[in-house]
Design a protein around this motif. Structure first.
Motif, PDB file in Angstrom:
ATOM      1  N   SER A 177      -1.124   3.528 -10.198  1.00 42.18           N
ATOM      2  CA  SER A 177      -1.253   2.090  -9.955  1.00 42.18           C
ATOM      3  C   SER A 177      -0.490   1.681  -8.700  1.00 42.18           C
ATOM      4  O   SER A 177       0.475   2.351  -8.294  1.00 42.18           O
ATOM      5  CB  SER A 177      -0.697   1.294 -11.144  1.00 42.18           C
ATOM      6  OG  SER A 177      -1.402   1.584 -12.328  1.00 42.18           O
ATOM      7  N   LEU A 178      -0.930   0.591  -8.124  1.00 41.44           N
ATOM      8  CA  LEU A 178      -0.240  -0.049  -7.005  1.00 41.44           C
ATOM      9  C   LEU A 178      -0.394  -1.550  -7.165  1.00 41.44           C
ATOM     10  O   LEU A 178      -1.388  -2.021  -7.725  1.00 41.44           O
ATOM     11  CB  LEU A 178      -0.845   0.361  -5.662  1.00 41.44           C
ATOM     12  CG  LEU A 178      -0.435   1.670  -5.025  1.00 41.44           C
ATOM     13  CD1 LEU A 178      -1.263   1.901  -3.755  1.00 41.44           C
ATOM     14  CD2 LEU A 178       1.046   1.699  -4.692  1.00 41.44           C
ATOM     15  N   ARG A 179       0.569  -2.278  -6.630  1.00 44.94           N
ATOM     16  CA  ARG A 179       0.444  -3.730  -6.577  1.00 44.94           C
ATOM     17  C   ARG A 179       0.585  -4.175  -5.132  1.00 44.94           C
ATOM     18  O   ARG A 179       1.622  -3.946  -4.493  1.00 44.94           O
ATOM     19  CB  ARG A 179       1.489  -4.442  -7.430  1.00 44.94           C
ATOM     20  CG  ARG A 179       1.208  -5.947  -7.528  1.00 44.94           C
ATOM     21  CD  ARG A 179       2.182  -6.681  -8.419  1.00 44.94           C
ATOM     22  NE  ARG A 179       3.452  -6.917  -7.768  1.00 44.94           N
ATOM     23  CZ  ARG A 179       4.310  -7.867  -8.135  1.00 44.94           C
ATOM     24  NH1 ARG A 179       4.016  -8.660  -9.152  1.00 44.94           N
ATOM     25  NH2 ARG A 179       5.471  -8.005  -7.511  1.00 44.94           N
ATOM     26  N   LEU A 180      -0.467  -4.777  -4.641  1.00 40.74           N
ATOM     27  CA  LEU A 180      -0.452  -5.324  -3.293  1.00 40.74           C
ATOM     28  C   LEU A 180      -0.011  -6.783  -3.341  1.00 40.74           C
ATOM     29  O   LEU A 180      -0.298  -7.491  -4.307  1.00 40.74           O
ATOM     30  CB  LEU A 180      -1.839  -5.226  -2.655  1.00 40.74           C
ATOM     31  CG  LEU A 180      -2.487  -3.849  -2.624  1.00 40.74           C
ATOM     32  CD1 LEU A 180      -3.827  -3.928  -1.885  1.00 40.74           C
ATOM     33  CD2 LEU A 180      -1.585  -2.814  -2.015  1.00 40.74           C
ATOM     34  N   GLY A 221       0.812  -1.198   0.000  1.00 42.92           N
ATOM     35  CA  GLY A 221       0.000   0.000   0.000  1.00 42.92           C
ATOM     36  C   GLY A 221       0.851   1.256   0.000  1.00 42.92           C
ATOM     37  O   GLY A 221       2.082   1.203   0.129  1.00 42.92           O
ATOM     38  N   GLY A 222       0.180   2.391  -0.154  1.00 41.84           N
ATOM     39  CA  GLY A 222       0.905   3.648  -0.146  1.00 41.84           C
ATOM     40  C   GLY A 222       0.001   4.788  -0.540  1.00 41.84           C
ATOM     41  O   GLY A 222      -1.217   4.631  -0.663  1.00 41.84           O
ATOM     42  N   LEU A 223       0.619   5.937  -0.729  1.00 39.76           N
ATOM     43  CA  LEU A 223      -0.086   7.149  -1.149  1.00 39.76           C
ATOM     44  C   LEU A 223       0.187   7.369  -2.629  1.00 39.76           C
ATOM     45  O   LEU A 223       1.345   7.482  -3.042  1.00 39.76           O
ATOM     46  CB  LEU A 223       0.399   8.348  -0.338  1.00 39.76           C
ATOM     47  CG  LEU A 223      -0.074   9.723  -0.799  1.00 39.76           C
ATOM     48  CD1 LEU A 223      -1.589   9.828  -0.713  1.00 39.76           C
ATOM     49  CD2 LEU A 223       0.596  10.819   0.035  1.00 39.76           C
ATOM     50  N   VAL A 224      -0.876   7.430  -3.415  1.00 37.17           N
ATOM     51  CA  VAL A 224      -0.746   7.652  -4.846  1.00 37.17           C
ATOM     52  C   VAL A 224      -1.745   8.707  -5.281  1.00 37.17           C
ATOM     53  O   VAL A 224      -2.627   9.097  -4.517  1.00 37.17           O
ATOM     54  CB  VAL A 224      -0.985   6.355  -5.655  1.00 37.17           C
ATOM     55  CG1 VAL A 224       0.069   5.309  -5.322  1.00 37.17           C
ATOM     56  CG2 VAL A 224      -2.383   5.811  -5.410  1.00 37.17           C
TER      57      VAL A 224
END
Length: 126
Positions: free
Chosen positions: A16-19, A8-11
Motif C-alpha cells: 500500500s501507499l498513500r499519496l 510515491g515510492g517503490l513497493v
C-alpha cells in the motif's frame, strides 16, 4: 493555486501507499480534486476525484475497492490511499484542481482541471 503531490515510492505487489496532494493556500476556490496517472508511452488516465464540499467521489473501474480518495479541508490536503498495488498501477501520479465547479461526470477529463501538481512516481515490483 499550487499543488504539491507526494507519497510515491517503490513497493512490492500487494503493498500500500498513500499519496497526498496539498494546496498552497485555502481551498475555498477549489471545488474538486482529481488524481490522474501516466505510465511511460501511455496517455494520462483518470484515477479518482473528490468534491471538497460534501465529499462525493468517483473512481475508475480498475481501482474501485482498492483505492480510496479522501480530503482534509482543514489541512488543504487530498489523499489517495492505494491498497493491493500491482505492476499495472505503476505510473507517475498527478493531482489536479477544479476551480470552476465542473460536473462530476466530467471529472475523468484532464482538460476539466485548472491546476496540476508536479507528479509523484509510483513503482510496483512484481
Amino acid at each position: 493555486v499550487q499543488l504539491q503531490a507526494c507519497g510515491g515510492g517503490l513497493v512490492q505487489t500487494g503493498d500500500s501507499l498513500r499519496l497526498s496532494c496539498a494546496a498552497s493556500r485555502r481551498t475555498f476556490n477549489i471545488y474538486a480534486v482529481g488524481w490522474f496517472r501516466q505510465a511511460p508511452g501511455k496517455e494520462r488516465e483518470f484515477v479518482a476525484a473528490i468534491r471538497l464540499s460534501g465529499g462525493s467521489t468517483s473512481y475508475t473501474d480498475s481501482v474501485k475497492g482498492r483505492f480510496t480518495i479522501s480530503r482534509d479541508n482543514a489541512k488543504n490536503t487530498v489523499y489517495l490511499q492505494m491498497n493491493s498495488l500491482n505492476p499495472e498501477d505503476a505510473a507517475v501520479y498527478f493531482c489536479a484542481a477544479d476551480t470552476r465547479n465542473r460536473r462530476s461526470d466530467m471529472w475523468y477529463r484532464p482538460s476539466e482541471y485548472d491546476y496540476w501538481g508536479q507528479g509523484t512516481q509510483v513503482t510496483v515490483s512484481s
